[in-house]
Design a protein around this motif. Structure first.
Motif, short mmCIF file in Angstrom:
data_model
loop_
_atom_site.label_atom_id
_atom_site.label_comp_id
_atom_site.label_asym_id
_atom_site.label_seq_id
_atom_site.Cartn_x
_atom_site.Cartn_y
_atom_site.Cartn_z
N SER A 43 0.83 -1.21 0.00
CA SER A 43 0.00 0.00 0.00
C SER A 43 0.86 1.26 0.00
CB SER A 43 -0.92 0.00 1.22
OG SER A 43 -1.52 1.27 1.36
N THR A 44 1.14 1.76 -1.18
CA THR A 44 1.93 2.98 -1.29
C THR A 44 1.01 4.19 -1.36
OG1 THR A 44 3.72 1.81 -2.39
CG2 THR A 44 3.64 4.18 -2.72
N THR A 45 1.42 5.26 -0.66
CA THR A 45 0.66 6.50 -0.67
C THR A 45 1.45 7.56 -1.43
OG1 THR A 45 -0.32 6.00 1.48
CG2 THR A 45 -0.37 8.30 0.80
N LEU A 46 0.73 8.38 -2.20
CA LEU A 46 1.34 9.52 -2.88
C LEU A 46 0.74 10.79 -2.31
CD1 LEU A 46 3.04 10.59 -5.36
CD2 LEU A 46 0.87 10.64 -6.60
N VAL A 47 1.59 11.77 -1.96
CA VAL A 47 1.09 13.07 -1.53
C VAL A 47 1.26 14.06 -2.69
CG1 VAL A 47 1.29 14.95 0.14
CG2 VAL A 47 1.67 12.59 0.88
N ASP A 48 0.16 14.56 -3.19
CA ASP A 48 0.04 15.57 -4.26
C ASP A 48 0.43 15.03 -5.64
OD1 ASP A 48 -1.12 17.46 -2.63
OD2 ASP A 48 0.76 18.50 -2.18
N SER A 49 -0.26 15.56 -6.65
CA SER A 49 -0.21 14.90 -7.97
C SER A 49 0.25 15.78 -9.12
CB SER A 49 -1.60 14.33 -8.28
OG SER A 49 -2.53 15.37 -8.49
N GLY A 50 0.71 17.02 -8.84
CA GLY A 50 1.26 17.84 -9.92
C GLY A 50 0.21 18.57 -10.73
N TYR A 51 0.66 19.24 -11.80
CA TYR A 51 -0.22 20.05 -12.63
C TYR A 51 -0.82 19.20 -13.75
CZ TYR A 51 -2.00 24.13 -15.13
OH TYR A 51 -2.82 25.04 -15.74
N GLY A 52 -2.03 19.57 -14.19
CA GLY A 52 -2.75 18.78 -15.18
C GLY A 52 -1.99 18.55 -16.48
N ALA A 53 -1.34 19.62 -16.98
CA ALA A 53 -0.63 19.49 -18.25
C ALA A 53 0.52 18.49 -18.14
CB ALA A 53 -0.11 20.86 -18.70
N HIS A 54 0.98 18.23 -16.93
CA HIS A 54 2.07 17.28 -16.70
C HIS A 54 1.57 15.88 -16.33
CE1 HIS A 54 5.38 20.46 -15.64
NE2 HIS A 54 5.10 20.43 -16.92
N ALA A 55 0.26 15.66 -16.38
CA ALA A 55 -0.27 14.39 -15.87
C ALA A 55 0.37 13.17 -16.54
CB ALA A 55 -1.79 14.36 -15.99
N PRO A 56 0.59 13.18 -17.89
CA PRO A 56 1.23 12.00 -18.49
C PRO A 56 2.63 11.75 -17.92
CG PRO A 56 0.22 13.37 -20.18
CD PRO A 56 0.16 14.15 -18.90
N GLN A 57 3.37 12.84 -17.71
CA GLN A 57 4.71 12.73 -17.13
C GLN A 57 4.62 12.20 -15.69
OE1 GLN A 57 6.56 16.54 -16.71
NE2 GLN A 57 8.59 15.71 -16.33
N THR A 58 3.65 12.69 -14.94
CA THR A 58 3.47 12.24 -13.56
C THR A 58 3.15 10.75 -13.52
OG1 THR A 58 2.68 14.44 -12.98
CG2 THR A 58 2.20 12.68 -11.41
N LEU A 59 2.26 10.31 -14.43
CA LEU A 59 1.91 8.88 -14.48
C LEU A 59 3.15 8.04 -14.78
CD1 LEU A 59 -1.49 8.83 -16.44
CD2 LEU A 59 -1.13 8.32 -14.01
N ALA A 60 3.98 8.54 -15.71
CA ALA A 60 5.18 7.78 -16.09
C ALA A 60 6.17 7.72 -14.92
CB ALA A 60 5.83 8.42 -17.31
N LEU A 61 6.37 8.84 -14.26
CA LEU A 61 7.27 8.86 -13.09
C LEU A 61 6.79 7.90 -12.01
CD1 LEU A 61 7.94 12.70 -12.67
CD2 LEU A 61 9.67 10.93 -13.08
N LEU A 62 5.48 7.90 -11.84
CA LEU A 62 4.87 7.06 -10.82
C LEU A 62 5.03 5.57 -11.18
CD1 LEU A 62 3.41 7.78 -8.25
CD2 LEU A 62 1.27 7.83 -9.51
N ASP A 63 4.80 5.25 -12.46
CA ASP A 63 4.97 3.86 -12.92
C ASP A 63 6.38 3.38 -12.63
OD1 ASP A 63 2.42 3.54 -13.77
OD2 ASP A 63 2.83 3.84 -15.90
#
Ligand code: ZN
Length: 302
Positions: free
Chosen positions: A27-47
């Motif tokens: 069970s990993t928790t993430l605090v805060d998710s970044g800006y919308g325009a960066h969402a693909p980059q955030t998903l990739a970093l998270l993966d």
């Protein structure tokens, strides 16, 4: 700086806030998710960071565009629980784009659903540690920080950075007590005696006392000269917009300032320059500070 095992900070820039990962088996928790325009980059970093496992929980410090912009995409991808500060819930329920400082500041975020709210004082289990939610009004009156007493680590959001803190938005909207509120929050942070601060922007730091000293000096200077804070806010907002747009024709800037309600509101309340003089001031001052430059006919972030 060495963080305890299981605590990772994905340091981003200014358009996207930092993403803090708190690992715990299963069970990993993430605090805060970044800006919308960066969402693909955030998903990739998270993966990459999760190496194929699924995120269990997404928690927000507050609901500004650069902290919630990835919420919808992350929830879709990971089917994780999403928890937000309880004070933000009415704004998110109504998706009030003005109160969330989206439309009025020419910022965007995808609407998202949440599963739970977090109230001040509540203890959250994240990454194998207990974190207490602490109210951090000032930059955003509903914001929370998360405090791990065992490790003396503070997730501060935009209430304290190594060099400053987020724009005091409530003051821009007419809350004359807002600078006092910021001071009270800084005093609350000082009383914690944090060993390490994981801020919403910038690198994690262990020089909490020096950072607080700078923050106190800054809030006192804003309190002594509210126009200074208003000018600072306008510059921060414009640079933020340029980071998303990448460039803006200089000649369109006065019109842009007129179309984007928050600039006009700040100008009317504090500066009374009018859009042409305001545009000229912002271009000049941001160039001087090295924050923007002119390329051809366009203003670009430096
Ligand atoms: Zn913020």
């Amino acid at each position: 700086m060495k963080l305890p095992q299981g605590i990772r900070v994905l340091e981003r820039g200014w358009l996207s806030c930092n993403n803090i990962l708190l690992d715990e088996a299963g069970s990993t928790t993430l605090v805060d998710s970044g800006y919308g325009a960066h969402a693909p980059q955030t998903l990739a970093l998270l993966d990459q960071a999760l190496s194929g496992t699924r995120l269990g929980h997404l928690v927000n410090t507050h609901c500004h565009s650069d902290h919630i912009g990835g919420n919808a995409a992350i929830r879709r991808r990971h089917a994780c629980r999403v928890s937000i500060p309880e004070g933000e819930a009415p704004l998110i329920d109504a998706w009030d784009e003005a109160a969330l400082i989206l439309s009025i500041a020419d910022q965007r975020a995808e609407r998202f659903d949440y599963d739970a709210t977090i109230s001040p004082g509540e203890i959250l289990r994240m990454g194998g540690f207990d974190w207490q939610a602490i109210a951090a009004p000032g930059h955003d009156n509903h914001a929370l920080m998360y405090w791990c007493a065992d490790e003396r680590i503070l997730i501060s959001g935009d209430a304290l950075w190594e060099n400053g803190f987020g724009v005091v938005f409530p003051h821009l909207f007419g809350d004359e007590r807002a600078f006092v509120t910021v001071r009270t929050t800084l005093e609350r942070i000082a009383a914690l005696g944090a060993r390490i601060v994981l801020p919403g922007h910038g690198r994690p730091f262990d020089t909490t006392e020096a950072a607080l000293e700078r923050a106190f000096t800054r809030i006192d200077s804003f309190a002594a000269d509210p126009e200074r804070h208003a000018r600072h806010a306008l510059k921060v907002m414009l640079v933020f917009a340029l980071l998303e747009k990448r460039s803006l024709p200089v000649e369109t800037l006065p019109g842009y300032l007129e179309q984007t309600p928050l600039y006009g509101e700040i100008d009317r309340r504090f500066l009374r320059k009018g859009s042409a003089a305001l545009a000229e001031y912002l271009v000049h001052d941001l160039q001087r500070a090295g924050a923007v430059r002119i390329e051809g006919c366009c203003l670009v972030p430096a």
